[in-house]
Design an enzyme around this catalytic site. Structure first.
Site, PDB file in Angstrom:
ATOM      1  N   TRP A   1      70.121  75.694  60.702  1.00  0.00           N
ATOM      2  CA  TRP A   1      70.287  74.352  60.128  1.00  0.00           C
ATOM      3  C   TRP A   1      71.241  74.368  58.953  1.00  0.00           C
ATOM      4  CZ3 TRP A   1      69.646  70.954  63.507  1.00  0.00           C
ATOM      5  CH2 TRP A   1      68.701  71.148  64.516  1.00  0.00           C
TER       6      TRP A   1
ATOM      7  N   ASP B   1      67.883  70.073  52.216  1.00  0.00           N
ATOM      8  CA  ASP B   1      67.474  69.574  53.527  1.00  0.00           C
ATOM      9  C   ASP B   1      66.008  69.964  53.678  1.00  0.00           C
ATOM     10  OD1 ASP B   1      66.861  69.109  56.159  1.00  0.00           O
ATOM     11  OD2 ASP B   1      68.467  70.355  56.997  1.00  0.00           O
TER      12      ASP B   1
ATOM     13  N   LYS C   1      59.230  65.098  61.709  1.00  0.00           N
ATOM     14  CA  LYS C   1      58.353  66.272  61.634  1.00  0.00           C
ATOM     15  C   LYS C   1      57.143  65.981  60.737  1.00  0.00           C
ATOM     16  CE  LYS C   1      62.567  68.898  62.063  1.00  0.00           C
ATOM     17  NZ  LYS C   1      62.623  69.163  63.508  1.00  0.00           N
TER      18      LYS C   1
END
Ligand SMILES: Cc1ncc(COP(=O)(O)O)c(C=O)c1O
Length: 360
Positions: free
Chosen positions: A102, A171, A195
């Protein structure tokens, strides 16, 4: 009614109480004779939802007036570009830490738009690892420092955030509001909702107000943070149903005692699962360095890929879903976000012991 033990990485399990309430209100929200989805985003009924979502998140993050909450679209992936577009000035440079898939994606986008300084790269390390963030050589002139608080695929998590000379941006897609953080340490945090916060389609941004004004006015309107900041995220039509579910999740989280309350539950779940891995005499092998093991995404291997395939197949038959590791790395991954009930982890631990007895 039978609920699956849901270990999906995202979209992921939502609190049953939230789903039940959404179901009860689906066709008649607050006696209005229509669902929240069917209301105007400019009407009173939706305004109450939107405002409560902002108020609850303000409480959960402990935000002062220096910060603003934005509901955006395009996922965390859009933020990979929107951050440099807004905050990386021409000729400037931004610090990035590459901790995995990511972070790499965030770096790839930033490189298209400006100068990127990689402070550390642990993305190829096996076992998966994170650097010591306090020991990195931060550029005092950087426009910002970007980190990934939880690498969803690698199963690693930043345990202590550094104090950085320029605004720290994280993030937090896969561990937002799973533990207390001191938000004043950050210039901005962001997460796709799917999530820990709600359904996909909403991206949460918490940004320090002075950063909002940094974007060049020439940037397309929808890409400037100031556009949604000025309009309380109502410049255009927001994903109203997603924000409604997010609001219900934020209520649920407050009732659980907020980030500190949910942290205790999350740590207990993760400890149980890591103990099952570590106590298996090597049959199950954790893939992350213990010091940076994620409390959200627990990753491990079995002795062979055949046994891993068998494990996944049998887990599905045992009412468990989502345990297959990310396609890029294989193995097993259990995503145990805030809404994953402790009972699901208990069921998984029991299944693991039984599987080992039969195959170890
Ligand atoms: C840490 C992290 N960042 C970014 C993303 C991408 O999020 P989105 O699908 O919302 O763009 C994910 C998705 O799994 C993620 O885990």
């Amino acid at each position: 009614m039978s609920r699956a033990h849901n270990f999906n990485a995202g979209p992921a399990v939502l609190p049953l109480e939230v789903l039940e309430q959404a179901k009860a209100e689906l066709t008649d929200f607050n006696g209005t004779g229509m669902s929240v989805m069917e209301h105007s985003h400019r009407g009173k009924a939706y305004a109450a939802v939107h405002d409560e979502a902002v108020a609850n998140l303000t409480k959960l993050f402990g935000l002062t007036d220096d910060y603003q909450i934005l509901f955006l679209q395009g996922g965390a992936s859009m933020q990979f570009a929107q951050i440099p577009l807004n905050l990386l000035p021409a000729g400037g440079s931004a610090d990035y830490v590459n901790t995995g898939t990511w972070a790499s994606k965030a770096i790839k986008e930033a490189k298209k738009l400006g100068n990127v300084n990689i402070l550390a790269d642990t993305s190829k390390e096996i076992p998966t690892n994170m650097p010591d963030f306090d020991a990195l050589a931060y550029d005092p002139n950087a426009a910002y420092v970007h980190v990934t608080s939880n690498e969803t695929i690698a199963g690693t998590e930043i345990k202590k955030f550094p104090k950085t000379p320029s605004p720290l941006i994280a993030d937090m897609s896969s561990d937002i509001l799973s533990r207390p953080v001191d938000i004043t340490q950050f210039g901005m945090v962001y997460a796709g909702a799917q999530k820990n916060l709600g359904p996909s389609g909403v991206t949460l941004v918490v940004i320090r107000k002075d950063l909002i004004e940094r974007a060049p006015e020439t940037l397309p309107t929808m890409l400037q943070y100031r556009t949604q900041a000025k309009e309380n995220s109502l410049y255009n039509t927001p994903p109203t149903f997603g924000i409604y579910i997010l609001m219900l999740v934020s209520r649920w989280l407050l009732a659980k005692g907020g980030p500190a309350g949910i942290q205790a539950i999350n740590e207990a779940k993760a400890a149980k699962l890591y103990a099952a891995i570590d106590g298996s005499g090597g049959f199950y092998r954790g893939t992350a360095v213990p010091a940076c093991r994620s409390n959200m995404n627990v990753t491990w291997r079995l002795p062979t890929e055949e046994l891993e395939a068998q494990f996944i197949k049998e887990s599905v038959a045992a009412n468990m879903s989502g345990l297959k590791g990310h396609r890029s790395v294989g193995g097993i991954r259990a995503s145990i976000y805030n809404a994953c009930p402790p009972e699901s982890v208990d069921a998984l631990v029991e299944f693991m012991a039984d599987f080992q007895k039969r195959n170890g």
